[in-house]
Design a protein around this motif. Structure first.
Motif, PDB file in Angstrom:
ATOM      1  N   ALA A 100       0.833  -1.207   0.000  1.00  0.00           N
ATOM      2  CA  ALA A 100       0.000   0.000   0.000  1.00  0.00           C
ATOM      3  C   ALA A 100       0.865   1.254   0.000  1.00  0.00           C
ATOM      4  CB  ALA A 100      -0.929   0.001   1.213  1.00  0.00           C
ATOM      5  N   VAL A 101       1.879   1.277   0.856  1.00  0.00           N
ATOM      6  CA  VAL A 101       2.757   2.449   0.936  1.00  0.00           C
ATOM      7  C   VAL A 101       3.558   2.619  -0.346  1.00  0.00           C
ATOM      8  CG1 VAL A 101       4.785   3.395   2.104  1.00  0.00           C
ATOM      9  CG2 VAL A 101       2.906   2.461   3.447  1.00  0.00           C
ATOM     10  N   ALA A 102       4.131   1.534  -0.851  1.00  0.00           N
ATOM     11  CA  ALA A 102       4.932   1.617  -2.068  1.00  0.00           C
ATOM     12  C   ALA A 102       4.093   2.051  -3.265  1.00  0.00           C
ATOM     13  CB  ALA A 102       5.601   0.276  -2.349  1.00  0.00           C
ATOM     14  N   SER A 103       2.900   1.487  -3.387  1.00  0.00           N
ATOM     15  CA  SER A 103       2.010   1.837  -4.493  1.00  0.00           C
ATOM     16  C   SER A 103       1.571   3.291  -4.411  1.00  0.00           C
ATOM     17  CB  SER A 103       0.786   0.917  -4.474  1.00  0.00           C
ATOM     18  OG  SER A 103      -0.125   1.254  -5.491  1.00  0.00           O
ATOM     19  N   GLY A 104       1.189   3.740  -3.207  1.00  0.00           N
ATOM     20  CA  GLY A 104       0.794   5.130  -3.042  1.00  0.00           C
ATOM     21  C   GLY A 104       1.929   6.082  -3.356  1.00  0.00           C
ATOM     22  N   ALA A 105       3.154   5.722  -2.974  1.00  0.00           N
ATOM     23  CA  ALA A 105       4.311   6.572  -3.246  1.00  0.00           C
ATOM     24  C   ALA A 105       4.537   6.714  -4.748  1.00  0.00           C
ATOM     25  CB  ALA A 105       5.554   5.991  -2.578  1.00  0.00           C
ATOM     26  N   VAL A 146       7.132  -2.532  -6.824  1.00  0.00           N
ATOM     27  CA  VAL A 146       5.993  -2.761  -5.931  1.00  0.00           C
ATOM     28  C   VAL A 146       5.579  -4.230  -5.993  1.00  0.00           C
ATOM     29  CG1 VAL A 146       3.613  -2.129  -5.400  1.00  0.00           C
ATOM     30  CG2 VAL A 146       5.198  -0.381  -6.224  1.00  0.00           C
ATOM     31  N   ALA A 147       5.583  -4.779  -7.206  1.00  0.00           N
ATOM     32  CA  ALA A 147       5.256  -6.202  -7.361  1.00  0.00           C
ATOM     33  C   ALA A 147       6.295  -7.084  -6.670  1.00  0.00           C
ATOM     34  CB  ALA A 147       5.164  -6.552  -8.843  1.00  0.00           C
ATOM     35  N   VAL A 148       7.551  -6.668  -6.740  1.00  0.00           N
ATOM     36  CA  VAL A 148       8.620  -7.434  -6.087  1.00  0.00           C
ATOM     37  C   VAL A 148       8.439  -7.411  -4.567  1.00  0.00           C
ATOM     38  CG1 VAL A 148      11.106  -7.553  -5.667  1.00  0.00           C
ATOM     39  CG2 VAL A 148      10.252  -7.080  -7.972  1.00  0.00           C
ATOM     40  N   ALA A 178      -3.416 -12.189  -2.442  1.00  0.00           N
ATOM     41  CA  ALA A 178      -4.582 -11.299  -2.480  1.00  0.00           C
ATOM     42  C   ALA A 178      -4.379 -10.093  -1.568  1.00  0.00           C
ATOM     43  CB  ALA A 178      -5.839 -12.059  -2.074  1.00  0.00           C
ATOM     44  N   GLN A 179      -3.786 -10.297  -0.412  1.00  0.00           N
ATOM     45  CA  GLN A 179      -3.567  -9.194   0.527  1.00  0.00           C
ATOM     46  C   GLN A 179      -2.578  -8.173  -0.022  1.00  0.00           C
ATOM     47  OE1 GLN A 179      -2.455 -11.551   3.899  1.00  0.00           O
ATOM     48  NE2 GLN A 179      -4.540 -11.656   4.714  1.00  0.00           N
ATOM     49  N   THR A 180      -1.594  -8.637  -0.787  1.00  0.00           N
ATOM     50  CA  THR A 180      -0.647  -7.689  -1.380  1.00  0.00           C
ATOM     51  C   THR A 180      -1.286  -6.928  -2.547  1.00  0.00           C
ATOM     52  OG1 THR A 180       0.314  -9.294  -2.944  1.00  0.00           O
ATOM     53  CG2 THR A 180       1.288  -9.173  -0.741  1.00  0.00           C
ATOM     54  N   VAL A 181      -2.131  -7.605  -3.296  1.00  0.00           N
ATOM     55  CA  VAL A 181      -2.814  -6.951  -4.425  1.00  0.00           C
ATOM     56  C   VAL A 181      -3.790  -5.886  -3.915  1.00  0.00           C
ATOM     57  CG1 VAL A 181      -4.429  -7.296  -6.336  1.00  0.00           C
ATOM     58  CG2 VAL A 181      -2.528  -8.888  -6.003  1.00  0.00           C
ATOM     59  N   VAL A 182      -4.548  -6.242  -2.900  1.00  0.00           N
ATOM     60  CA  VAL A 182      -5.487  -5.273  -2.325  1.00  0.00           C
ATOM     61  C   VAL A 182      -4.728  -4.094  -1.715  1.00  0.00           C
ATOM     62  CG1 VAL A 182      -7.219  -4.903  -0.523  1.00  0.00           C
ATOM     63  CG2 VAL A 182      -7.321  -6.944  -1.960  1.00  0.00           C
ATOM     64  N   GLY A 183      -3.619  -4.371  -1.055  1.00  0.00           N
ATOM     65  CA  GLY A 183      -2.802  -3.286  -0.522  1.00  0.00           C
ATOM     66  C   GLY A 183      -2.336  -2.346  -1.618  1.00  0.00           C
ATOM     67  N   THR A 184      -1.909  -2.917  -2.734  1.00  0.00           N
ATOM     68  CA  THR A 184      -1.468  -2.108  -3.879  1.00  0.00           C
ATOM     69  C   THR A 184      -2.595  -1.208  -4.372  1.00  0.00           C
ATOM     70  OG1 THR A 184       0.112  -3.812  -4.555  1.00  0.00           O
ATOM     71  CG2 THR A 184      -0.540  -2.198  -6.222  1.00  0.00           C
TER      72      THR A 184
END
Length: 200
Positions: free
Chosen positions: A139-144, A163-165, A179-185
């Motif tokens: 979530a943080v990486a994607s938002g950044a 972010v995917a890594v 799924a939790q990482t995708v939703v966070g993204t």
């Protein structure tokens, strides 16, 4: 069942641990703030980026370390979902205090907006965490990445592969499901990105 950080006996685990630790939210936030502040406002922006990082990265890290010393937090990434429910509101208070200080002191607009975006992204993260351990790392990486793209140009979206890594590392370490990482993204991109775009 709760997921906790653990050593996973696979060849990929050491690399996953390095990625998870090296690109943890604190480091991503500090790097993004310095990059945004310096690129948009020069030395003045860098000074304000340091101020913003104090409330959005440094104090939250100190809160986590304090919790670890008291035994209320298990690890630096707060792997226990229930622990997050008590810690995240404290982090939100810190971020809100930083935003208020920057607003009152007439800090550069983009930096003030990005701190507000961080607070906005914590709201859905906290709500989701009430029943599901969404990934804060992604979530943080994607938002950044999205905020940098809005402020500095769409080419910054090319940072999305890392972010995917990060998401991969969280899954390999069994701290999160895919799924939790995708939703966070998605949460990071939408909540932080839209708030930053509207507030800047």
């Amino acid at each position: 069942m709760e997921q906790h950080a653990m050593t996973v006996p696979t060849p990929a685990a050491p690399w996953a641990r390095r990625i998870t630790d090296g690109l943890e939210p604190k480091n991503v936030i500090i790097a993004m703030l310095l990059l945004l502040g310096g690129a948009r406002y020069g030395w003045r922006g860098l000074a304000w980026a340091v101020f913003a990082a104090l409330f959005t990265a440094v104090i939250p890290t100190l809160l986590i370390r304090f919790g670890m010393r008291r035994g209320t937090v298990d690890d630096r990434h707060v792997g226990n979902r229930r622990r997050r429910l008590t810690l995240f509101p404290l982090i939100m208070v810190s971020v809100a205090a930083g935003f208020a200080g920057m607003l009152l002191a007439h800090a550069p607009r983009d930096l003030t907006a990005v701190v507000l975006a961080m607070f906005a992204s914590l709201v859905p993260i906290l709500v989701i965490t009430a029943w599901w351990k969404v990934s804060v790392h992604t979530a943080v990486a994607s938002g950044a990445v999205v905020c940098l793209a809005v402020a500095l140009g769409p080419w910054w979206l090319l940072l999305y592969p890392p972010v995917a890594v990060i998401g991969w590392s969280r899954v390999v370490l069994r701290d999160h499901t895919a799924a939790q990482t995708v939703v966070g993204t998605a949460v990071g991109a939408l909540a932080a990105g839209l708030t930053f775009w509207a507030a800047r």
